[in-house]
Design a protein around this motif. Sequence first.
Motif, PDB file in Angstrom:
ATOM      1  N   GLY A   1     -16.328 -58.002 -83.504  1.00  0.00           N
ATOM      2  CA  GLY A   1     -15.318 -57.666 -82.916  1.00  0.00           C
ATOM      3  C   GLY A   1     -15.011 -58.637 -81.748  1.00  0.00           C
ATOM      4  N   CYS A   2     -13.760 -58.890 -81.390  1.00  0.00           N
ATOM      5  CA  CYS A   2     -13.373 -59.880 -80.295  1.00  0.00           C
ATOM      6  C   CYS A   2     -12.400 -59.042 -79.437  1.00  0.00           C
ATOM      7  CB  CYS A   2     -13.321 -61.178 -80.759  1.00  0.00           C
ATOM      8  SG  CYS A   2     -14.552 -62.160 -81.334  1.00  0.00           S
ATOM      9  N   LEU A   3     -12.376 -59.636 -78.250  1.00  0.00           N
ATOM     10  CA  LEU A   3     -11.320 -59.319 -77.128  1.00  0.00           C
ATOM     11  C   LEU A   3     -10.247 -60.412 -76.899  1.00  0.00           C
ATOM     12  CD1 LEU A   3      -9.994 -56.958 -75.114  1.00  0.00           C
ATOM     13  CD2 LEU A   3     -11.750 -57.943 -73.464  1.00  0.00           C
ATOM     14  N   GLN A   4      -9.012 -59.852 -76.683  1.00  0.00           N
ATOM     15  CA  GLN A   4      -8.042 -60.755 -76.343  1.00  0.00           C
ATOM     16  C   GLN A   4      -7.389 -60.187 -74.970  1.00  0.00           C
ATOM     17  OE1 GLN A   4      -5.997 -63.954 -78.190  1.00  0.00           O
ATOM     18  NE2 GLN A   4      -4.147 -63.310 -77.480  1.00  0.00           N
ATOM     19  N   HIS A   5      -7.525 -60.902 -73.762  1.00  0.00           N
ATOM     20  CA  HIS A   5      -7.004 -60.385 -72.649  1.00  0.00           C
ATOM     21  C   HIS A   5      -6.451 -61.498 -71.782  1.00  0.00           C
ATOM     22  CE1 HIS A   5      -6.331 -58.188 -68.878  1.00  0.00           C
ATOM     23  NE2 HIS A   5      -6.933 -57.047 -69.361  1.00  0.00           N
ATOM     24  N   TYR A   6      -5.175 -61.578 -71.926  1.00  0.00           N
ATOM     25  CA  TYR A   6      -4.306 -62.948 -71.674  1.00  0.00           C
ATOM     26  C   TYR A   6      -4.506 -63.061 -70.098  1.00  0.00           C
ATOM     27  CZ  TYR A   6      -0.154 -65.781 -71.162  1.00  0.00           C
ATOM     28  OH  TYR A   6       0.607 -67.036 -70.589  1.00  0.00           O
ATOM     29  N   ARG A   7      -4.296 -62.172 -69.354  1.00  0.00           N
ATOM     30  CA  ARG A   7      -4.221 -62.083 -68.004  1.00  0.00           C
ATOM     31  C   ARG A   7      -5.776 -62.678 -67.257  1.00  0.00           C
ATOM     32  NH1 ARG A   7      -0.961 -58.341 -69.336  1.00  0.00           N
ATOM     33  NH2 ARG A   7       1.130 -58.602 -68.810  1.00  0.00           N
ATOM     34  N   ALA A   8      -6.875 -62.047 -68.078  1.00  0.00           N
ATOM     35  CA  ALA A   8      -8.145 -62.496 -67.577  1.00  0.00           C
ATOM     36  C   ALA A   8      -8.622 -63.751 -68.285  1.00  0.00           C
ATOM     37  CB  ALA A   8      -8.821 -61.275 -67.961  1.00  0.00           C
ATOM     38  N   TRP A   9      -7.673 -64.612 -68.834  1.00  0.00           N
ATOM     39  CA  TRP A   9      -8.259 -65.825 -69.283  1.00  0.00           C
ATOM     40  C   TRP A   9      -9.333 -65.614 -70.553  1.00  0.00           C
ATOM     41  CZ3 TRP A   9      -8.681 -70.587 -65.904  1.00  0.00           C
ATOM     42  CH2 TRP A   9      -7.857 -70.458 -64.978  1.00  0.00           C
ATOM     43  N   ILE A  10      -8.975 -64.546 -71.528  1.00  0.00           N
ATOM     44  CA  ILE A  10      -9.736 -64.299 -72.661  1.00  0.00           C
ATOM     45  C   ILE A  10      -8.799 -64.362 -73.917  1.00  0.00           C
ATOM     46  CG2 ILE A  10     -11.288 -62.684 -73.800  1.00  0.00           C
ATOM     47  CD1 ILE A  10     -11.691 -61.369 -70.715  1.00  0.00           C
ATOM     48  N   LEU A  11      -9.199 -65.021 -74.806  1.00  0.00           N
ATOM     49  CA  LEU A  11      -8.819 -65.300 -75.970  1.00  0.00           C
ATOM     50  C   LEU A  11      -9.442 -65.153 -77.129  1.00  0.00           C
ATOM     51  CD1 LEU A  11      -6.444 -68.809 -75.387  1.00  0.00           C
ATOM     52  CD2 LEU A  11      -5.621 -66.168 -74.892  1.00  0.00           C
ATOM     53  N   MET A  12      -8.812 -64.974 -78.478  1.00  0.00           N
ATOM     54  CA  MET A  12      -9.630 -64.899 -79.652  1.00  0.00           C
ATOM     55  C   MET A  12      -9.940 -66.131 -79.981  1.00  0.00           C
ATOM     56  SD  MET A  12      -9.549 -61.751 -80.885  1.00  0.00           S
ATOM     57  CE  MET A  12      -8.729 -60.230 -80.158  1.00  0.00           C
ATOM     58  N   PRO A  13     -11.253 -66.216 -80.520  1.00  0.00           N
ATOM     59  CA  PRO A  13     -11.642 -67.756 -81.154  1.00  0.00           C
ATOM     60  C   PRO A  13     -10.628 -67.889 -81.986  1.00  0.00           C
ATOM     61  CG  PRO A  13     -13.162 -65.780 -81.674  1.00  0.00           C
ATOM     62  CD  PRO A  13     -12.210 -65.200 -80.908  1.00  0.00           C
ATOM     63  N   ALA A  14     -10.587 -69.264 -82.194  1.00  0.00           N
ATOM     64  CA  ALA A  14      -9.719 -69.970 -83.281  1.00  0.00           C
ATOM     65  C   ALA A  14      -9.993 -69.434 -84.452  1.00  0.00           C
ATOM     66  CB  ALA A  14      -9.737 -71.623 -83.067  1.00  0.00           C
ATOM     67  N   ASP A  15     -11.445 -69.519 -84.718  1.00  0.00           N
ATOM     68  CA  ASP A  15     -11.823 -69.210 -85.961  1.00  0.00           C
ATOM     69  C   ASP A  15     -13.612 -68.600 -85.704  1.00  0.00           C
ATOM     70  OD1 ASP A  15     -13.467 -71.593 -86.272  1.00  0.00           O
ATOM     71  OD2 ASP A  15     -11.772 -72.570 -86.995  1.00  0.00           O
ATOM     72  N   VAL A  16     -14.159 -67.885 -86.937  1.00  0.00           N
ATOM     73  CA  VAL A  16     -15.369 -67.445 -86.859  1.00  0.00           C
ATOM     74  C   VAL A  16     -16.045 -67.823 -88.090  1.00  0.00           C
ATOM     75  CG1 VAL A  16     -17.011 -65.538 -86.593  1.00  0.00           C
ATOM     76  CG2 VAL A  16     -14.897 -65.571 -85.131  1.00  0.00           C
ATOM     77  N   THR A  17     -17.493 -68.606 -88.104  1.00  0.00           N
ATOM     78  CA  THR A  17     -17.936 -69.012 -89.233  1.00  0.00           C
ATOM     79  C   THR A  17     -18.947 -68.496 -89.380  1.00  0.00           C
ATOM     80  OG1 THR A  17     -17.017 -71.405 -88.835  1.00  0.00           O
ATOM     81  CG2 THR A  17     -19.032 -71.157 -90.388  1.00  0.00           C
ATOM     82  N   PHE A  18     -19.214 -67.843 -90.744  1.00  0.00           N
ATOM     83  CA  PHE A  18     -20.298 -67.062 -91.186  1.00  0.00           C
ATOM     84  C   PHE A  18     -21.384 -67.546 -92.091  1.00  0.00           C
ATOM     85  CE2 PHE A  18     -16.842 -64.123 -90.167  1.00  0.00           C
ATOM     86  CZ  PHE A  18     -17.670 -62.969 -89.262  1.00  0.00           C
ATOM     87  N   GLU A  19     -22.741 -67.719 -91.500  1.00  0.00           N
ATOM     88  CA  GLU A  19     -23.652 -68.626 -92.646  1.00  0.00           C
ATOM     89  C   GLU A  19     -24.985 -67.618 -92.778  1.00  0.00           C
ATOM     90  OE1 GLU A  19     -23.830 -72.951 -91.182  1.00  0.00           O
ATOM     91  OE2 GLU A  19     -23.578 -71.677 -89.580  1.00  0.00           O
ATOM     92  N   VAL A  20     -25.662 -67.782 -93.799  1.00  0.00           N
ATOM     93  CA  VAL A  20     -26.628 -67.059 -94.076  1.00  0.00           C
ATOM     94  C   VAL A  20     -27.998 -68.022 -94.468  1.00  0.00           C
ATOM     95  CG1 VAL A  20     -25.721 -64.985 -95.066  1.00  0.00           C
ATOM     96  CG2 VAL A  20     -26.101 -66.943 -96.550  1.00  0.00           C
ATOM     97  N   SER A  21     -29.231 -67.437 -94.249  1.00  0.00           N
ATOM     98  CA  SER A  21     -30.360 -68.554 -94.614  1.00  0.00           C
ATOM     99  C   SER A  21     -31.403 -67.610 -94.921  1.00  0.00           C
ATOM    100  CB  SER A  21     -30.554 -69.284 -93.457  1.00  0.00           C
ATOM    101  OG  SER A  21     -31.999 -69.996 -93.736  1.00  0.00           O
ATOM    102  N   ALA A  22     -32.228 -68.012 -95.955  1.00  0.00           N
ATOM    103  CA  ALA A  22     -33.494 -67.649 -96.391  1.00  0.00           C
ATOM    104  C   ALA A  22     -34.643 -67.953 -95.296  1.00  0.00           C
ATOM    105  CB  ALA A  22     -33.938 -67.664 -97.929  1.00  0.00           C
ATOM    106  N   ASP A  23     -34.541 -69.066 -94.835  1.00  0.00           N
ATOM    107  CA  ASP A  23     -35.872 -69.396 -94.060  1.00  0.00           C
ATOM    108  C   ASP A  23     -35.479 -69.775 -92.678  1.00  0.00           C
ATOM    109  OD1 ASP A  23     -34.086 -71.684 -93.957  1.00  0.00           O
ATOM    110  OD2 ASP A  23     -35.612 -72.957 -95.375  1.00  0.00           O
ATOM    111  N   GLY A  24     -34.190 -69.407 -92.213  1.00  0.00           N
ATOM    112  CA  GLY A  24     -33.940 -69.751 -90.554  1.00  0.00           C
ATOM    113  C   GLY A  24     -33.481 -71.299 -90.407  1.00  0.00           C
TER     114      GLY A  24
END
Length: 92
Positions: A1-24
């Motif tokens: 979950g993300c917050l956007q609060h325009y007046r506080a200079w907080i914007l949603m990310p442009a995008d969010v990428t999800f990755e998985v790994s077995a070994d890190g």
Amino acid sequence: GCLQHYRAWILMPADVTFEVSADGKKFTEVQTVKNRISPEEKEPVISDFTAEFPPRKARYVRVTARAQEHLPAGHPGAGKRPWIFADELIVE
């Protein structure tokens, strides 16, 4: 979950990428979710970035939120970098 609060200079990310790994070490991208909230939305908004994909064996999850390039024109800080605020990650 993300917050956007325009007046506080907080914007949603442009995008969010999800990755998985077995070994890190070697990660595989499973999905990139684009933001659907306008950076010009002036009211506070909370929005989830949710990735859904077929089950796979993984021990590690990496989530990368890419910031908007700059605050939009008309904003008191126009042209400067915004903050990203995220709360929690749920893995099922």
